[in-house]
Design a protein around this motif. Structure first.
Motif, PDB file in Angstrom:
ATOM      1  N   TRP A  38      22.572  16.115  12.458  1.00 43.55           N
ATOM      2  CA  TRP A  38      21.255  15.570  12.783  1.00 43.55           C
ATOM      3  C   TRP A  38      20.251  16.699  12.912  1.00 43.55           C
ATOM      4  O   TRP A  38      20.452  17.643  13.669  1.00 43.55           O
ATOM      5  N   ASP A  96      22.755   8.157   7.715  1.00 41.20           N
ATOM      6  CA  ASP A  96      22.511   9.036   6.576  1.00 41.20           C
ATOM      7  C   ASP A  96      21.028   9.002   6.243  1.00 41.20           C
ATOM      8  O   ASP A  96      20.418   7.939   6.182  1.00 41.20           O
ATOM      9  N   GLY A  97      20.444  10.175   6.043  1.00 41.20           N
ATOM     10  CA  GLY A  97      19.034  10.231   5.680  1.00 41.20           C
ATOM     11  C   GLY A  97      18.120  10.106   6.886  1.00 41.20           C
ATOM     12  O   GLY A  97      18.503  10.418   8.023  1.00 41.20           O
ATOM     13  N   GLU A  98      16.906   9.642   6.652  1.00 43.74           N
ATOM     14  CA  GLU A  98      15.886   9.600   7.701  1.00 43.74           C
ATOM     15  C   GLU A  98      16.127   8.490   8.711  1.00 43.74           C
ATOM     16  O   GLU A  98      16.622   7.414   8.372  1.00 43.74           O
ATOM     17  N   GLY A 122      17.782   3.545  11.358  1.00 39.18           N
ATOM     18  CA  GLY A 122      17.583   4.222  10.078  1.00 39.18           C
ATOM     19  C   GLY A 122      18.540   3.713   9.028  1.00 39.18           C
ATOM     20  O   GLY A 122      19.046   2.594   9.097  1.00 39.18           O
ATOM     21  N   GLU A 162      12.408  11.679  15.917  1.00 40.02           N
ATOM     22  CA  GLU A 162      12.581  11.367  14.507  1.00 40.02           C
ATOM     23  C   GLU A 162      13.247  12.544  13.812  1.00 40.02           C
ATOM     24  O   GLU A 162      13.184  13.682  14.272  1.00 40.02           O
ATOM     25  N   SER A 216      16.447  13.448  10.507  1.00 42.25           N
ATOM     26  CA  SER A 216      17.308  12.962   9.428  1.00 42.25           C
ATOM     27  C   SER A 216      18.701  13.559   9.559  1.00 42.25           C
ATOM     28  O   SER A 216      18.874  14.660  10.108  1.00 42.25           O
ATOM     29  N   TYR A 217      19.680  12.799   9.077  1.00 42.72           N
ATOM     30  CA  TYR A 217      21.042  13.296   8.970  1.00 42.72           C
ATOM     31  C   TYR A 217      21.183  13.988   7.618  1.00 42.72           C
ATOM     32  O   TYR A 217      20.878  13.397   6.577  1.00 42.72           O
TER      33      TYR A 217
END
Length: 218
Positions: free
Chosen positions: A209, A173-175, A165, A187, A189-190
């Motif tokens: 997470w 960071d993010g998805e 990611g 799947e 995201s952070y």
């Protein structure tokens, strides 16, 4: 400036001088004990292979010791081309240089942690494709680096899972997604969350997470 005073002994000469007087291979000894062994051109600039050894105070009074060494190529008086640098910290960089900075492909080994980065550098910073292995647990960050930090790629946790990611400030960071050794993929995201009242601007932020329901792969 340590290099303002020095002695020069050219290869084949018996007498030292206190200036770079001609082209040729020479040993230069600076006031603080540091030395350069290499070749100078007609412009009195370092050219080609050379070894620069930095000396500093030793354990005993009036004693000196080696604190850093560069063994590699010079161009027009500066480190350019292939070279190996051992820094005062004990860290070692072996790779390419340009204008006294790490530039191109190289490997940087951190003495204190055993971490190793192998990949591309631009102007002294990790930039481009690279792999960073942590000495503590052999986990690896693999991907694209920008200004010294990984921006996108994967985080390979040895024997456990692989995160793929985006990254920010060197951290996921993010998805993204985790693929575990069992074949399970999650799947998610952070997400950054404050550890206090939302209105408290000074509250610490924790990156957590948030995963979606998992599923197996064929």
């Amino acid at each position: 400036d340590e290099e303002s005073e020095y002695k020069v002994l050219y290869e084949g000469d018996e007498a030292e001088t206190n200036w770079i007087s001609k082209a040729g291979k020479a040993t230069v000894t600076y006031a603080g004990g540091s030395t350069f062994v290499g070749t100078f051109d007609e412009e009195k600039l370092k050219q080609g292979p050379g070894v620069y050894t930095w000396m500093g105070p030793g354990e005993e009074e009036d004693e000196t010791k080696v604190i850093a060494v560069y063994d590699g190529e010079y161009k027009d008086g500066v480190k350019s081309g292939r070279g190996k640098m051992t820094f005062p910290s004990g860290d070692v960089y072996d790779g390419f240089w340009k204008d006294n900075k790490m530039e191109g492909e190289g490997t940087y080994t951190y003495k204190s942690t055993g971490d190793i980065y192998s990949g591309s550098f631009v102007a002294g910073k990790k930039s481009g494709e690279g792999r960073y292995e942590f000495g503590a647990d052999s986990s690896q960050l693999v991907g694209t680096w920008v200004d010294g930090s990984i921006a996108s790629g994967s985080w390979e946790l040895k024997g456990a899972a692989v995160y793929t990611g985006s990254f920010k400030n060197g951290k996921p960071d993010g998805e993204g997604s985790f693929k575990f050794t069992s074949g399970i993929v999650q799947e998610g995201s952070y997400v950054a969350k404050k550890d206090g009242e939302e209105e408290d601007e000074d509250a610490p932020v924790t990156i957590t997470w948030e995963g979606k329901p998992v599923f197996g792969t064929a």
